[in-house]
Design an enzyme around this catalytic site. Structure first.
Site, PDB file in Angstrom:
ATOM      1  N   CYS A  62      -5.163   8.280   9.033  1.00 31.85           N
ATOM      2  CA  CYS A  62      -5.362   7.723  10.366  1.00 31.85           C
ATOM      3  C   CYS A  62      -5.014   8.744  11.449  1.00 31.85           C
ATOM      4  O   CYS A  62      -4.048   9.497  11.302  1.00 31.85           O
ATOM      5  CB  CYS A  62      -4.478   6.488  10.556  1.00 31.85           C
ATOM      6  N   ARG A  65      -3.821  10.400   3.947  1.00 29.42           N
ATOM      7  CA  ARG A  65      -2.540  11.022   4.217  1.00 29.42           C
ATOM      8  C   ARG A  65      -1.686  11.160   2.949  1.00 29.42           C
ATOM      9  O   ARG A  65      -1.036  12.168   2.722  1.00 29.42           O
ATOM     10  CB  ARG A  65      -1.819  10.118   5.231  1.00 29.42           C
ATOM     11  N   GLN A 106       8.623  19.057   7.356  1.00 31.86           N
ATOM     12  CA  GLN A 106       9.800  18.548   6.629  1.00 31.86           C
ATOM     13  C   GLN A 106       9.525  18.430   5.130  1.00 31.86           C
ATOM     14  O   GLN A 106      10.433  18.576   4.307  1.00 31.86           O
ATOM     15  CB  GLN A 106      10.254  17.195   7.194  1.00 31.86           C
ATOM     16  N   LYS A 111       0.829  -1.216   0.000  1.00 35.19           N
ATOM     17  CA  LYS A 111       0.000   0.000   0.000  1.00 35.19           C
ATOM     18  C   LYS A 111       0.857   1.257   0.000  1.00 35.19           C
ATOM     19  O   LYS A 111       0.649   2.172  -0.789  1.00 35.19           O
ATOM     20  CB  LYS A 111      -0.916   0.017   1.241  1.00 35.19           C
ATOM     21  N   ARG A 129      -9.025   0.252   3.598  1.00 32.09           N
ATOM     22  CA  ARG A 129      -8.051   1.190   3.030  1.00 32.09           C
ATOM     23  C   ARG A 129      -6.745   0.495   2.690  1.00 32.09           C
ATOM     24  O   ARG A 129      -6.027   0.933   1.800  1.00 32.09           O
ATOM     25  CB  ARG A 129      -7.746   2.316   4.040  1.00 32.09           C
ATOM     26  N   ASP A 172       3.915   0.335  12.111  1.00 34.55           N
ATOM     27  CA  ASP A 172       2.693  -0.192  11.483  1.00 34.55           C
ATOM     28  C   ASP A 172       2.418  -1.652  11.853  1.00 34.55           C
ATOM     29  O   ASP A 172       1.401  -2.215  11.435  1.00 34.55           O
ATOM     30  CB  ASP A 172       2.761  -0.025   9.957  1.00 34.55           C
TER      31      ASP A 172
HETATM   32  C1  EPZ Z   1       4.237   6.804   6.627  1.00 34.55           C
HETATM   33  O1  EPZ Z   1       3.556   7.935   7.158  1.00 34.55           O
HETATM   34  C2  EPZ Z   1       3.202   5.711   6.474  1.00 34.55           C
HETATM   35  N1  EPZ Z   1       2.155   6.184   5.591  1.00 34.55           N
HETATM   36  C3  EPZ Z   1       2.622   5.356   7.846  1.00 34.55           C
HETATM   37  O2  EPZ Z   1       1.793   4.239   7.669  1.00 34.55           O
HETATM   38  C4  EPZ Z   1       3.764   4.946   8.794  1.00 34.55           C
HETATM   39  O3  EPZ Z   1       3.250   4.745  10.081  1.00 34.55           O
HETATM   40  C5  EPZ Z   1       4.841   6.034   8.830  1.00 34.55           C
HETATM   41  O4  EPZ Z   1       5.285   6.359   7.487  1.00 34.55           O
HETATM   42  C6  EPZ Z   1       6.075   5.624   9.627  1.00 34.55           C
HETATM   43  O5  EPZ Z   1       6.621   4.449   9.072  1.00 34.55           O
HETATM   44  C7  EPZ Z   1       2.362   6.168   4.281  1.00 34.55           C
HETATM   45  O6  EPZ Z   1       3.399   5.746   3.780  1.00 34.55           O
HETATM   46  C8  EPZ Z   1       1.251   6.675   3.428  1.00 34.55           C
HETATM   47  P1  EPZ Z   1       6.579   9.947   8.630  1.00 34.55           P
HETATM   48  P2  EPZ Z   1       4.247   9.360   7.123  1.00 34.55           P
HETATM   49  O7  EPZ Z   1       6.627  11.216   7.875  1.00 34.55           O
HETATM   50  O8  EPZ Z   1       5.089   9.449   5.914  1.00 34.55           O
HETATM   51  C9  EPZ Z   1       7.107  13.215  12.088  1.00 34.55           C
HETATM   52  C10 EPZ Z   1      -0.171   2.972   7.780  1.00 34.55           C
HETATM   53  O9  EPZ Z   1      -0.811   2.433   8.712  1.00 34.55           O
HETATM   54  N2  EPZ Z   1       7.075  14.212  11.001  1.00 34.55           N
HETATM   55  O10 EPZ Z   1       7.654   8.932   8.405  1.00 34.55           O
HETATM   56  O11 EPZ Z   1       3.179  10.358   7.311  1.00 34.55           O
HETATM   57  C11 EPZ Z   1       5.759  12.529  12.290  1.00 34.55           C
HETATM   58  O12 EPZ Z   1       4.918  13.303  13.117  1.00 34.55           O
HETATM   59  C12 EPZ Z   1       0.377   4.367   7.934  1.00 34.55           C
HETATM   60  O13 EPZ Z   1       0.037   2.419   6.685  1.00 34.55           O
HETATM   61  C13 EPZ Z   1       7.334  15.526  11.295  1.00 34.55           C
HETATM   62  O14 EPZ Z   1       7.576  15.911  12.455  1.00 34.55           O
HETATM   63  O15 EPZ Z   1       5.162   9.257   8.406  1.00 34.55           O
HETATM   64  C14 EPZ Z   1       6.188  11.209  12.885  1.00 34.55           C
HETATM   65  O16 EPZ Z   1       6.406  11.371  14.268  1.00 34.55           O
HETATM   66  C15 EPZ Z   1       0.013   4.983   9.226  1.00 34.55           C
HETATM   67  N3  EPZ Z   1       7.330  16.431  10.281  1.00 34.55           N
HETATM   68  C16 EPZ Z   1       7.538  10.908  12.228  1.00 34.55           C
HETATM   69  O17 EPZ Z   1       7.978  12.170  11.695  1.00 34.55           O
HETATM   70  C17 EPZ Z   1       7.088  16.068   8.987  1.00 34.55           C
HETATM   71  O18 EPZ Z   1       7.104  16.946   8.103  1.00 34.55           O
HETATM   72  C18 EPZ Z   1       7.509   9.923  11.082  1.00 34.55           C
HETATM   73  O19 EPZ Z   1       6.488  10.294  10.172  1.00 34.55           O
HETATM   74  C19 EPZ Z   1       6.835  14.727   8.700  1.00 34.55           C
HETATM   75  C20 EPZ Z   1       6.830  13.807   9.725  1.00 34.55           C
END
Ligand code: EPZ
Length: 419
Positions: free
Chosen positions: A117, A93, A126, A22, A398, A306
């Site tokens: 979610c 997202r 970022q 996904k 989803r 996840d």
């Molecule tokens: C991806 O989300 C996945 N979603 C999520 O999977 C997964 O939990 C996550 O990566 C971590 O592996 C998709 O790929 C669509 P991040 P993402 O940016 O990209 C912080 C599922 O169930 N952060 O790696 O949104 C953030 O708050 C979903 O399939 C910032 O502070 O996650 C978090 O604490 C749920 N500023 C950490 O980084 C930013 O600009 C990691 O988030 C971006 C993120």
């Protein structure tokens, strides 16, 4: 209201085929906007997030033809608007990938703040830092994101936090920029590598994906005309691995990349399960109650957030007291309230939860709060005694293709009913 009705307990046994990932698919689909032409993508999981991504592409002017239920052809020759429909982009997202792709393709885009979610704060600072480093102007106002760039130019981007989405978005925006972009402290998840492989197949020049430094040399055009198959889903494979352990079952999980599953394998062995790595399939079995463990979720190659709720089911049933430290999301223990209804003894405090293992769970009426929570509740229902009803199925739909059929094939008594 639709629900999954599960009667347990079942010892899961047999073979299960893993679908395409996904989180790779929802990035590769927006990436097709960078191609001035046609490409075919196969091994797409047939899930609602993929359908939604396709609807957004169509609204922007792409033509999509479904070749079969897992394969599409996308023709992005005529991208005729820079405004993505808000009622679609606010639903999940991954709509943030439209920003990177459209900046690259058209130098402008308007989307809504992404939905998805509810796992706690989900900032996009970022992502914005990456776009701005390449020369874009980004404004976020009244729930709308507007990004614009006269011209994108390669630059160095240091990610202050390891972010999957921001890394992929920086790659998308950099592919057609002038000059070289270096993304430092990049995320290394398998889907990052998959998006880079897809873009390279279409003519991009990205090196280092899967390490923490990614170099993107801008190219003039992506040529398309080729096909690409999405990587198998690491998280779906991990879900079935943990279901095998929770049910003290025996599963052969086919069509997976076992290298992506090493952190899960390590924890399964630690709790007393068995894992045999066959390269493109993985055999997981357990013959006794799991032992307790301590888990900390981390970016890849650490234990994935996840799979944290699914691991929570295993630890609910383990001997002794286990601890999970959730280091990615502030609010990913909502599922524990539902497991408690099933007899689990869990004390969740902020980003840490203590699991005092019980020897069995009992069926209950439970409500999914997010995608991976749904998967965990289904596994809990399969191993619990009696009937479990899992509600809020829009979450599971989803991200997991044919979930109830896959579990039925390995012995679960599970059906979708309309109340
Ligand atoms: C991806 O989300 C996945 N979603 C999520 O999977 C997964 O939990 C996550 O990566 C971590 O592996 C998709 O790929 C669509 P991040 P993402 O940016 O990209 C912080 C599922 O169930 N952060 O790696 O949104 C953030 O708050 C979903 O399939 C910032 O502070 O996650 C978090 O604490 C749920 N500023 C950490 O980084 C930013 O600009 C990691 O988030 C971006 C993120």
């Amino acid at each position: 209201m639709e629900k999954l009705l599960i009667t347990g307990p079942t010892t899961l046994k047999g073979e299960v085929e893993i679908s395409g990932a996904k989180n790779a698919a929802v990035a590769i689909l927006p990436a097709t906007l960078l191609i001035d032409g046609v490409c075919t993508i196969s091994n797409l999981p047939n899930i609602s997030d993929v359908k939604l991504s396709c609807e957004i592409l169509e609204a922007l002017g792409a033509k999509i033809t479904w070749e079969d239920k897992n394969t599409i052809t996308v023709d992005s020759t005529n991208i005729n608007t820079t405004i993505a429909p808000l009622e679609l982009t606010n639903k999940f997202r991954a709509s943030y990938y439209i920003i990177g792709a459209m900046l690259g393709r058209k130098g402008a885009v308007q989307v809504s703040m992404p939905g998805g979610c509810q796992l706690g704060a989900r900032p996009i600072d970022q992502h914005i830092k990456g776009f701005e480093a390449l020369g874009a102007t980004v404004t976020v106002e009244k729930g709308l994101i507007n990004a614009k760039a006269e011209k994108l130019e390669g630059n160095s981007i240091y990610m202050d936090i390891v972010s999957v989405g921001a890394t992929i978005n920086a790659m998308l925006a950099a592919v057609l920029a002038e000059g070289t972009t270096v993304i430092d402290n990049a995320a290394k998840e398998p889907h990052i590598v998959d998006v880079a492989n897809f873009l390279n197949t279409m003519g991009a020049d990205i090196r280092g994906a899967g390490t923490d430094v990614i170099k993107v040399r801008g190219v003039e055009k992506l040529k398309g005309g080729t096909s690409y198959s999405v990587v198998p889903d690491q998280i779906e494979a991990g879900t079935f691995m943990l279901a095998a352990v929770a049910s003290q079952g025996d599963l052969l999980i086919k069509n997976c990349i076992t290298k992506h599953l090493e952190s899960i394998t390590a924890k399964i062995i630690e709790v007393g399960g068995h894992v045999e790595d066959n390269g493109d399939s993985i055999h997981v079995w357990a013959d006794k109650r799991p032992k307790h463990a301590t888990i900390k979720t981390l970016p890849y190659p650490g234990f994935p957030t996840d799979l944290q709720p699914q691991m929570g089911v295993v630890l609910s049933l383990a001997e002794g007291t286990s601890i999970i430290n959730e280091s990615i999301w502030d609010s990913r223990f909502q599922y524990t309230e539902e497991l408690i209804k099933m007899g689990a003894k869990i004390n969740a405090q902020g980003t840490r939860a203590f699991f005092e293992g019980v020897d069995h769970l009992e069926g209950a009426h439970v409500y999914s709060t997010d995608l991976r929570a749904s998967a965990a509740l289904i596994v809990a229902g399969i191993v619990a005694e009696g009937e479990t009803s899992v509600y809020n199925l829009e979450h599971i739909d989803r991200g997991y293709e044919n979930i109830e059929e896959k579990f039925r094939k390995i012995g679960a008594n599970i059906k979708r009913v309309n109340e």
